[in-house]
Design an enzyme around this catalytic site. Structure first.
Site, PDB file in Angstrom:
ATOM      1  N   GLU A 273       0.839  -1.212   0.000  1.00 37.24           N
ATOM      2  CA  GLU A 273       0.000   0.000   0.000  1.00 37.24           C
ATOM      3  C   GLU A 273       0.872   1.259   0.000  1.00 37.24           C
ATOM      4  O   GLU A 273       0.618   2.205   0.759  1.00 37.24           O
ATOM      5  CB  GLU A 273      -0.933  -0.004   1.234  1.00 37.24           C
ATOM      6  CG  GLU A 273      -1.824  -1.228   1.341  1.00 37.24           C
ATOM      7  CD  GLU A 273      -2.976  -1.262   0.325  1.00 37.24           C
ATOM      8  OE1 GLU A 273      -3.113  -0.322  -0.469  1.00 37.24           O
ATOM      9  OE2 GLU A 273      -3.713  -2.256   0.344  1.00 37.24           O
ATOM     10  N   VAL A 274       1.857   1.249  -0.874  1.00 33.62           N
ATOM     11  CA  VAL A 274       2.852   2.336  -0.874  1.00 33.62           C
ATOM     12  C   VAL A 274       2.229   3.687  -1.235  1.00 33.62           C
ATOM     13  O   VAL A 274       2.758   4.740  -0.875  1.00 33.62           O
ATOM     14  CB  VAL A 274       4.028   1.957  -1.814  1.00 33.62           C
ATOM     15  CG1 VAL A 274       3.654   2.097  -3.276  1.00 33.62           C
ATOM     16  CG2 VAL A 274       5.268   2.766  -1.493  1.00 33.62           C
TER      17      VAL A 274
END
Ligand code: ADP
Length: 191
Positions: free
Chosen positions: A89-90
């Site tokens: 979930e950068v």
């Protein structure tokens, strides 16, 4: 995926929701762990999906991760012998994550980032686009469009079952919100 390289690098896994980004990240990290490499896994504290200390895919596979609030916290966990760093979930991280990934790769670490490339409006999402540019290896995954069954590269946001408007706020008190994968043709963002 075996990368015969003798220096650090960045691998980026991008795509819409349900395209298998977390699944693919977990697959790569588990293989590194099996090979007894020193692996560190991070996720943003904002990602409360299935909660807790794991990164979790929609099909149920999971892996222990360190939850951090800001990119600058990451360096506190890096050790001399860290070989692989995974980040899920950068897109939710601050832009500082770009410099952190660059420094880790320059320092000899294999960095694998996974995240949404576009938000529900179909626009670039947070630091992901820049990381896609910097990465040596990029995999852009697709899901299946829930309307027509074609490959889906976008995430449809639905509020009370209807397409969310471009200007709808991120938090909507009292509304039922959901997301599904859609192709370009069926992705709707009313103005
Ligand atoms: P991401 O991290 O990209 O959101 P995940 O790895 O968490 O994706 O989940 C992928 C899984 O989601 C698939 O293996 C499948 O079981 C499930 N899934 C649910 N809806 C869809 C869809 N529309 N297209 C493809 N997979 C879907």
């Amino acid at each position: 995926m075996y990368r015969p390289m003798h220096h650090g690098y960045i691998e980026a896994i991008a795509g819409p929701m349900y395209s298998g980004k977390s699944e693919e990240l977990i697959r790569r990290l588990k293989r590194a762990q099996i090979a007894k490499q020193k692996v560190l896994i991070f996720k943003p504290a904002i990602d409360d999906r299935y909660c807790g200390e794991n990164i979790v895919s929609h099909n149920g596979s999971k892996l222990k991760a360190i939850r951090i609030h800001h990119s600058r916290e990451m360096m506190e966990y890096i050790e001399k012998d860290t070989q692989v760093v995974g980040i899920d979930e950068v897109q939710f991280f601050d832009d500082g994550i770009i410099e952190v990934c660059k420094n880790l790769a320059d320092g000899g670490i294999r960095v694998i980032v996974a995240g949404l490339d576009m938000d529900f409006r179909g626009e670039p999402f947070g630091p992901t686009p820049m990381l896609l540019t910097m990465a040596e290896f990029v995999d852009k995954l697709s899901a299946i469009c829930m309307v027509c069954g074609e490959p889906a590269h976008r995430t449809q946001r639905l509020i009370n079952g209807q397409p969310a408007k471009y200007t709808d706020p991120v938090i909507l008190v009292g509304a039922t919100e959901s997301y599904e994968a859609r192709c370009r043709l069926h992705h709707q963002v009313p103005k």
